[in-house]
Design a protein around this motif. Sequence first.
Motif, PDB file in Angstrom:
ATOM      1  N   HIS A  84      -5.303 105.257 -14.068  1.00  0.00           N
ATOM      2  CA  HIS A  84      -7.218 105.816 -15.005  1.00  0.00           C
ATOM      3  C   HIS A  84      -7.590 106.363 -14.078  1.00  0.00           C
ATOM      4  O   HIS A  84      -8.040 107.449 -14.138  1.00  0.00           O
ATOM      5  CB  HIS A  84      -7.943 104.283 -14.614  1.00  0.00           C
ATOM      6  CG  HIS A  84      -9.495 104.552 -15.249  1.00  0.00           C
ATOM      7  ND1 HIS A  84      -9.346 104.385 -16.023  1.00  0.00           N
ATOM      8  CD2 HIS A  84     -10.782 104.112 -14.603  1.00  0.00           C
ATOM      9  CE1 HIS A  84     -10.778 104.463 -17.024  1.00  0.00           C
ATOM     10  NE2 HIS A  84     -11.348 104.264 -15.336  1.00  0.00           N
ATOM     11  N   ARG A  85      -6.935 106.567 -12.445  1.00  0.00           N
ATOM     12  CA  ARG A  85      -8.031 107.924 -12.016  1.00  0.00           C
ATOM     13  C   ARG A  85      -7.875 109.217 -13.093  1.00  0.00           C
ATOM     14  O   ARG A  85      -8.180 109.776 -12.698  1.00  0.00           O
ATOM     15  CB  ARG A  85      -7.524 107.337 -10.403  1.00  0.00           C
ATOM     16  CG  ARG A  85      -7.994 108.508  -9.356  1.00  0.00           C
ATOM     17  CD  ARG A  85      -6.374 109.324  -9.210  1.00  0.00           C
ATOM     18  NE  ARG A  85      -6.677 110.674  -7.993  1.00  0.00           N
ATOM     19  CZ  ARG A  85      -7.703 111.552  -8.594  1.00  0.00           C
ATOM     20  NH1 ARG A  85      -8.156 112.038  -9.842  1.00  0.00           N
ATOM     21  NH2 ARG A  85      -8.015 113.160  -7.766  1.00  0.00           N
ATOM     22  N   ASN A  86      -6.264 109.047 -13.046  1.00  0.00           N
ATOM     23  CA  ASN A  86      -5.867 109.946 -13.306  1.00  0.00           C
ATOM     24  C   ASN A  86      -6.137 111.058 -14.468  1.00  0.00           C
ATOM     25  O   ASN A  86      -6.683 111.540 -14.872  1.00  0.00           O
ATOM     26  CB  ASN A  86      -4.359 110.491 -13.269  1.00  0.00           C
ATOM     27  CG  ASN A  86      -3.557 110.441 -11.644  1.00  0.00           C
ATOM     28  OD1 ASN A  86      -4.106 110.959 -11.119  1.00  0.00           O
ATOM     29  ND2 ASN A  86      -3.299 109.698 -11.601  1.00  0.00           N
ATOM     30  N   TYR A  87      -6.842 109.433 -15.710  1.00  0.00           N
ATOM     31  CA  TYR A  87      -7.024 110.192 -17.210  1.00  0.00           C
ATOM     32  C   TYR A  87      -8.432 110.154 -16.937  1.00  0.00           C
ATOM     33  O   TYR A  87      -8.770 111.093 -17.145  1.00  0.00           O
ATOM     34  CB  TYR A  87      -7.181 108.298 -17.890  1.00  0.00           C
ATOM     35  CG  TYR A  87      -7.880 108.142 -18.685  1.00  0.00           C
ATOM     36  CD1 TYR A  87      -6.853 108.482 -20.174  1.00  0.00           C
ATOM     37  CD2 TYR A  87      -8.903 108.027 -18.810  1.00  0.00           C
ATOM     38  CE1 TYR A  87      -8.212 108.586 -21.635  1.00  0.00           C
ATOM     39  CE2 TYR A  87      -9.902 107.639 -20.275  1.00  0.00           C
ATOM     40  CZ  TYR A  87      -9.016 108.907 -21.338  1.00  0.00           C
ATOM     41  OH  TYR A  87      -9.873 108.218 -22.634  1.00  0.00           O
ATOM     42  N   SER A  88      -9.023 109.953 -15.757  1.00  0.00           N
ATOM     43  CA  SER A  88     -10.517 110.905 -16.011  1.00  0.00           C
ATOM     44  C   SER A  88     -10.575 111.866 -15.285  1.00  0.00           C
ATOM     45  O   SER A  88     -10.046 112.339 -14.768  1.00  0.00           O
ATOM     46  CB  SER A  88     -11.499 109.067 -14.539  1.00  0.00           C
ATOM     47  OG  SER A  88     -11.038 109.463 -12.840  1.00  0.00           O
ATOM     48  N   LYS A  89     -12.065 112.751 -15.545  1.00  0.00           N
ATOM     49  CA  LYS A  89     -12.189 113.595 -14.633  1.00  0.00           C
ATOM     50  C   LYS A  89     -13.072 113.929 -13.150  1.00  0.00           C
ATOM     51  O   LYS A  89     -12.933 114.667 -12.713  1.00  0.00           O
ATOM     52  CB  LYS A  89     -13.015 114.440 -15.729  1.00  0.00           C
ATOM     53  CG  LYS A  89     -12.211 114.812 -16.793  1.00  0.00           C
ATOM     54  CD  LYS A  89     -13.624 115.433 -18.070  1.00  0.00           C
ATOM     55  CE  LYS A  89     -12.627 115.539 -18.964  1.00  0.00           C
ATOM     56  NZ  LYS A  89     -13.568 116.349 -20.613  1.00  0.00           N
ATOM     57  N   ALA A  90     -12.908 112.792 -12.381  1.00  0.00           N
ATOM     58  CA  ALA A  90     -13.634 111.975 -12.254  1.00  0.00           C
ATOM     59  C   ALA A  90     -12.969 113.165 -10.540  1.00  0.00           C
ATOM     60  O   ALA A  90     -11.545 112.613 -10.486  1.00  0.00           O
ATOM     61  CB  ALA A  90     -14.406 110.750 -11.692  1.00  0.00           C
ATOM     62  N   ARG A  91     -13.765 113.492  -9.561  1.00  0.00           N
ATOM     63  CA  ARG A  91     -12.458 113.738  -8.296  1.00  0.00           C
ATOM     64  C   ARG A  91     -12.968 112.644  -7.456  1.00  0.00           C
ATOM     65  O   ARG A  91     -14.595 111.783  -7.516  1.00  0.00           O
ATOM     66  CB  ARG A  91     -13.632 115.421  -7.696  1.00  0.00           C
ATOM     67  CG  ARG A  91     -13.502 116.437  -8.561  1.00  0.00           C
ATOM     68  CD  ARG A  91     -14.190 118.063  -7.840  1.00  0.00           C
ATOM     69  NE  ARG A  91     -15.949 117.822  -8.523  1.00  0.00           N
ATOM     70  CZ  ARG A  91     -16.293 118.507  -7.625  1.00  0.00           C
ATOM     71  NH1 ARG A  91     -15.789 119.381  -7.302  1.00  0.00           N
ATOM     72  NH2 ARG A  91     -17.825 118.310  -8.016  1.00  0.00           N
ATOM     73  N   ILE A  92     -12.018 112.859  -6.184  1.00  0.00           N
ATOM     74  CA  ILE A  92     -12.229 111.568  -5.359  1.00  0.00           C
ATOM     75  C   ILE A  92     -11.865 112.285  -4.247  1.00  0.00           C
ATOM     76  O   ILE A  92     -11.580 112.638  -3.259  1.00  0.00           O
ATOM     77  CB  ILE A  92     -10.701 110.442  -5.551  1.00  0.00           C
ATOM     78  CG1 ILE A  92     -10.413 110.039  -7.195  1.00  0.00           C
ATOM     79  CG2 ILE A  92     -10.560 109.322  -4.722  1.00  0.00           C
ATOM     80  CD1 ILE A  92     -11.015 109.737  -7.538  1.00  0.00           C
ATOM     81  N   VAL A  93     -13.328 111.166  -3.381  1.00  0.00           N
ATOM     82  CA  VAL A  93     -13.597 111.319  -2.050  1.00  0.00           C
ATOM     83  C   VAL A  93     -13.161 110.050  -1.840  1.00  0.00           C
ATOM     84  O   VAL A  93     -13.709 109.124  -1.669  1.00  0.00           O
ATOM     85  CB  VAL A  93     -14.798 111.699  -1.300  1.00  0.00           C
ATOM     86  CG1 VAL A  93     -15.241 111.695  -0.365  1.00  0.00           C
ATOM     87  CG2 VAL A  93     -15.797 113.012  -2.380  1.00  0.00           C
ATOM     88  N   SER A  94     -12.509 110.526  -0.763  1.00  0.00           N
ATOM     89  CA  SER A  94     -11.896 109.358   0.104  1.00  0.00           C
ATOM     90  C   SER A  94     -12.191 109.050   1.464  1.00  0.00           C
ATOM     91  O   SER A  94     -12.137 110.308   2.776  1.00  0.00           O
ATOM     92  CB  SER A  94     -10.032 108.667   0.343  1.00  0.00           C
ATOM     93  OG  SER A  94     -10.334 108.241  -1.429  1.00  0.00           O
ATOM     94  N   LEU A  95     -12.504 107.797   2.517  1.00  0.00           N
ATOM     95  CA  LEU A  95     -13.374 108.344   3.942  1.00  0.00           C
ATOM     96  C   LEU A  95     -12.886 106.514   4.522  1.00  0.00           C
ATOM     97  O   LEU A  95     -12.679 105.996   3.778  1.00  0.00           O
ATOM     98  CB  LEU A  95     -14.188 107.866   4.260  1.00  0.00           C
ATOM     99  CG  LEU A  95     -15.389 107.041   3.609  1.00  0.00           C
ATOM    100  CD1 LEU A  95     -16.744 107.415   4.656  1.00  0.00           C
ATOM    101  CD2 LEU A  95     -15.759 107.248   2.153  1.00  0.00           C
ATOM    102  N   THR A  96     -11.927 107.325   5.852  1.00  0.00           N
ATOM    103  CA  THR A  96     -11.123 105.792   6.688  1.00  0.00           C
ATOM    104  C   THR A  96     -12.044 106.295   8.078  1.00  0.00           C
ATOM    105  O   THR A  96     -13.029 106.905   7.966  1.00  0.00           O
ATOM    106  CB  THR A  96     -10.268 105.417   6.289  1.00  0.00           C
ATOM    107  OG1 THR A  96      -9.905 104.630   7.399  1.00  0.00           O
ATOM    108  CG2 THR A  96      -8.817 106.731   7.607  1.00  0.00           C
ATOM    109  N   GLY A  97     -11.583 105.443   8.913  1.00  0.00           N
ATOM    110  CA  GLY A  97     -12.349 104.997  10.563  1.00  0.00           C
ATOM    111  C   GLY A  97     -12.483 104.035  10.995  1.00  0.00           C
ATOM    112  O   GLY A  97     -12.304 102.971   9.812  1.00  0.00           O
ATOM    113  N   SER A  98     -12.545 104.349  12.440  1.00  0.00           N
ATOM    114  CA  SER A  98     -12.717 103.017  13.450  1.00  0.00           C
ATOM    115  C   SER A  98     -13.988 102.594  12.662  1.00  0.00           C
ATOM    116  O   SER A  98     -13.893 100.822  12.523  1.00  0.00           O
ATOM    117  CB  SER A  98     -12.122 103.426  14.384  1.00  0.00           C
ATOM    118  OG  SER A  98     -10.921 103.696  14.568  1.00  0.00           O
TER     119      SER A  98
END
Length: 424
Positions: A84-98
Amino acid sequence: MTMKELHALFLEHPTISTDTRKITENCLFFALKGPNFNGNAFAQSALDNGAAYAIIDEEEFKTSDRFLLFEDVLATLQQLATYHRNYSKARIVSLTGSNGKTTTKELINAVISKKYDTIATKGNLNNHIGVPLTLLSIKEDTEIAIVEMGANHKKEIEFLCGIAQPDFGYITNFGKAHLEGFGGVEGVIQGKSELYDYLIGHNKYVFLNADDDIQKEKLASYTKKMGFSSSDHQYYNIKFLGADPYVAVEVEGTQIQTQLVGKYNFSNCCAAILMGKYFNVPIEDIKSAIEGYRPENNRSQLLSKNGFDIILDAYNANPTSMRAALENFDLMKAKRKTLIIGDMFELGNTAAEEHQAIADFANELQFDETYLVGENFYATKTSLNKFKSFDALKEHLMKNPLEKASMLIKGSRGMALERVLEVL
């Protein structure tokens, strides 16, 4: 059934449920398994309660065509999310951290949603189940999805990146969190940096805190990046104006007065401002988004109750966030200060050392009253008030009511120190 066929079915029934207590009409029920439950056994109940189909992985439960049999339900959920992520046109912003992931995610969403149609991780659904569920909440008109990623051991962020395939990424910090699973601070740095590794390996864009020497060094030679700094003018400059109690910043001549307590929230605000700048959100919209954000769910909430001014930060704690909270509390102006802190979890064989260090630090700061709560703090060598359990603290406070004061309450989620409010 192929993944393409399952996805087509998902588009017809775009709501996912993994809990029979939260079934919505015409949803898809994924029969996940846990240590103490088997979702397959609840699949029929899900259908009875309105689910359109149930995705299962044990053939004995397939009693009609509305049961869709796959080899592994969890893997199927994750694969569907990536499809679904590849089907959609949305751009993905990911974040992580402590520390600060959820607050930063909420701030980023507040800013970017001023210009774009966005979705973001709900609450802290940031694991191997939560990330897929977030991706599957992307709608046809979603332009940007902000996906929080949590981890307590190495290779977890790498795995989540494989599912989400982010276009952009940001790491809030590297702190002393989940030391038990990561095997120490170096393990934390390696584990969280798996987001960088993915982005660099796929030539994607990185946002960074250039005031953090570790981030700056790791990304020194990488060109697809944008960073913020309060001092290095090679990067987007954001000035810290103070935090007594709320953080105030200045950017491009515009002052932003937040509703966030503590200097430790400065970098969280900066990340949101930086991404707003990158995505061409007007500065006045960035200002209104950040000034309008108010933290909830026991995360650095400023409360007033019965004459007490309280910073309630009882959602989570680790040595890094605890020290930062104590330092900030020390800098605040108040006639009288009371500190109540609880055990920090998931520290493994460093627990005794880390709790002793915090107890010593609290003792150095000499607040008017300090209370340490939990088995780890109880085992420390200190002259401060210490209690083995919350009930022991509660009993003491009922007999010895606290004087009106400014108060910081902080501890790991399992300590549930928000219960102190009931005693005041």
